[in-house]
Design a protein around this motif. Sequence first.
Motif, PDB file in Angstrom:
ATOM      1  N   GLU A 102       0.834  -1.207   0.000  1.00 13.35           N
ATOM      2  CA  GLU A 102       0.000   0.000   0.000  1.00 13.35           C
ATOM      3  C   GLU A 102       0.863   1.249   0.000  1.00 13.35           C
ATOM      4  O   GLU A 102       2.000   1.251   0.496  1.00 13.35           O
ATOM      5  CB  GLU A 102      -0.922   0.010   1.215  1.00 13.35           C
ATOM      6  N   THR A 103       0.329   2.311  -0.564  1.00 12.06           N
ATOM      7  CA  THR A 103       0.930   3.631  -0.489  1.00 12.06           C
ATOM      8  C   THR A 103      -0.153   4.575   0.020  1.00 12.06           C
ATOM      9  O   THR A 103      -1.326   4.201   0.069  1.00 12.06           O
ATOM     10  CB  THR A 103       1.432   4.112  -1.865  1.00 12.06           C
ATOM     11  N   PRO A 104       0.187   5.796   0.418  1.00 15.47           N
ATOM     12  CA  PRO A 104      -0.838   6.708   0.947  1.00 15.47           C
ATOM     13  C   PRO A 104      -1.967   7.006  -0.041  1.00 15.47           C
ATOM     14  O   PRO A 104      -3.056   7.380   0.381  1.00 15.47           O
ATOM     15  CB  PRO A 104      -0.036   7.976   1.268  1.00 15.47           C
ATOM     16  N   SER A 105      -1.726   6.853  -1.337  1.00 12.68           N
ATOM     17  CA  SER A 105      -2.778   7.197  -2.300  1.00 12.68           C
ATOM     18  C   SER A 105      -2.887   6.162  -3.404  1.00 12.68           C
ATOM     19  O   SER A 105      -3.177   6.480  -4.548  1.00 12.68           O
ATOM     20  CB  SER A 105      -2.493   8.566  -2.918  1.00 12.68           C
ATOM     21  N   MET A 148      -1.547   1.853  -4.542  1.00 15.73           N
ATOM     22  CA  MET A 148      -0.815   0.650  -4.173  1.00 15.73           C
ATOM     23  C   MET A 148       0.187   0.292  -5.261  1.00 15.73           C
ATOM     24  O   MET A 148       0.081   0.723  -6.418  1.00 15.73           O
ATOM     25  CB  MET A 148      -1.774  -0.516  -3.942  1.00 15.73           C
ATOM     26  N   LEU A 149       1.182  -0.488  -4.851  1.00 18.96           N
ATOM     27  CA  LEU A 149       2.158  -1.035  -5.779  1.00 18.96           C
ATOM     28  C   LEU A 149       1.857  -2.508  -5.975  1.00 18.96           C
ATOM     29  O   LEU A 149       1.515  -3.215  -5.023  1.00 18.96           O
ATOM     30  CB  LEU A 149       3.579  -0.898  -5.233  1.00 18.96           C
ATOM     31  N   GLY A 173       7.315   2.263  -9.422  1.00 21.80           N
ATOM     32  CA  GLY A 173       7.528   2.822  -8.089  1.00 21.80           C
ATOM     33  C   GLY A 173       8.178   1.823  -7.158  1.00 21.80           C
ATOM     34  O   GLY A 173       8.424   0.668  -7.504  1.00 21.80           O
ATOM     35  N   VAL A 214       8.677   0.915  -2.639  1.00 21.76           N
ATOM     36  CA  VAL A 214       8.427   1.186  -1.219  1.00 21.76           C
ATOM     37  C   VAL A 214       9.512   0.495  -0.401  1.00 21.76           C
ATOM     38  O   VAL A 214       9.855  -0.667  -0.652  1.00 21.76           O
ATOM     39  CB  VAL A 214       7.036   0.671  -0.789  1.00 21.76           C
ATOM     40  N   ASP A 235      10.562  -0.873   3.294  1.00 21.15           N
ATOM     41  CA  ASP A 235      10.099  -1.277   4.618  1.00 21.15           C
ATOM     42  C   ASP A 235      11.049  -0.643   5.641  1.00 21.15           C
ATOM     43  O   ASP A 235      12.227  -1.020   5.724  1.00 21.15           O
ATOM     44  CB  ASP A 235      10.137  -2.802   4.722  1.00 21.15           C
ATOM     45  N   GLN A 295      10.066  -3.448   0.157  1.00 22.95           N
ATOM     46  CA  GLN A 295       8.918  -4.183   0.676  1.00 22.95           C
ATOM     47  C   GLN A 295       8.447  -5.256  -0.294  1.00 22.95           C
ATOM     48  O   GLN A 295       7.915  -6.283   0.125  1.00 22.95           O
ATOM     49  CB  GLN A 295       7.769  -3.207   0.987  1.00 22.95           C
ATOM     50  N   LEU A 317       2.734   1.388  -9.741  1.00 27.45           N
ATOM     51  CA  LEU A 317       1.905   2.231  -8.880  1.00 27.45           C
ATOM     52  C   LEU A 317       0.582   2.518  -9.562  1.00 27.45           C
ATOM     53  O   LEU A 317       0.533   2.997 -10.702  1.00 27.45           O
ATOM     54  CB  LEU A 317       2.625   3.540  -8.575  1.00 27.45           C
TER      55      LEU A 317
END
Length: 343
Positions: free
Chosen positions: A85-88, A90-91, A224, A226, A228, A235, A243
């Motif tokens: 998940e991302t703030p707006s 997902m990947l 994109g 992310v 961890d 991650q 993304l």
Amino acid sequence: MATAPTTSSTRHTSARGDQHRLPAIDLSVQIGGRTLPNPLMTASGCAANGKELHRFFDVSQLGAFVTKSVMGGPRSGRGTPRMAETPSGMLNSIGLQGPGIHAFVKDDLRWLKSVGARAMVSIAGSSSGEYAEVAAVLRASDAFDAVVGVEVNISCPNVANRGLVFACDPLAAAKVIALVREKLPRDIPVLAKLSPDVTDIVEVARSCVKAGADGLVMINTLLGMVIDTDRLRPQLAGVTGGLSGPGIRPVAVRAIWQVHAAMLEGRLPTVPIVGVGGVRTGDDALQMVAAGASAVQVGTATFNDPRAPHRVLHELAHALATRGFPGIHDAIGIAHTRLDPQR
């Protein structure tokens, strides 16, 4: 499995969007000579091949159901974890997992035909030849009459060219489109799905159209990553991923605007654009239509609202009707006519 951020998708399930009847406006759209009853489609990879969503609404009510990208042979995909998940948004790093084209036409395409769905089959390949082979098998299927178009996912690495993504090279993209076009009847639209990870998306669009693309799908996911922060490592097992979600919608609207503007200026032939990227509501879809899209796909929103494609169709229809449009054609690209020269 991680899900898309719960940014209250249910909040957008307005009373008008839940109405069973669509307003009395013309929602039909032309995609490469094919007439679809409405502009709403699923986005490839977000709804498998139809059976899962069919539990929530009749997938034949959509303008077209876009399948998960299918390749020549079965693929197990990438390692886990595959989603983050991302703030707006997902990947995802699924890796085009699937049964292969032979199993697809035997099982999934036949099922789509059995429920009356219009299938927009997404195809992929690791070489230009594989795309052509997949298209040929699809054409030979006894359920081919359910196909209303082929979406060519050219955002795949070309193994013959050191892993260069087809969609990032105008010549490589054009070669794939030309080979697929040769394998399919002229009345089956071929749509090129473009990547936003390029310097000039208009140049790639021009190459695809000149090679025989009857339409363009914009945009695919953005590359994109992310980290961890507990383990201080990527991650996703595949390190990078695509993304999607509301965070990329402004990029999609920009890309649609640029390519449609180039068409209006005569810099490339005019073909239908299918908008995709972060659509959650009818107003989101309307932005893409106003920028120049003839149809719209809904993808990531289905992760927390499986009825999202059906709901967005109703919300878009009501958004058009309340603004006085007799049909969707009257709204396509309208934002280009409303530029304020004084601003």
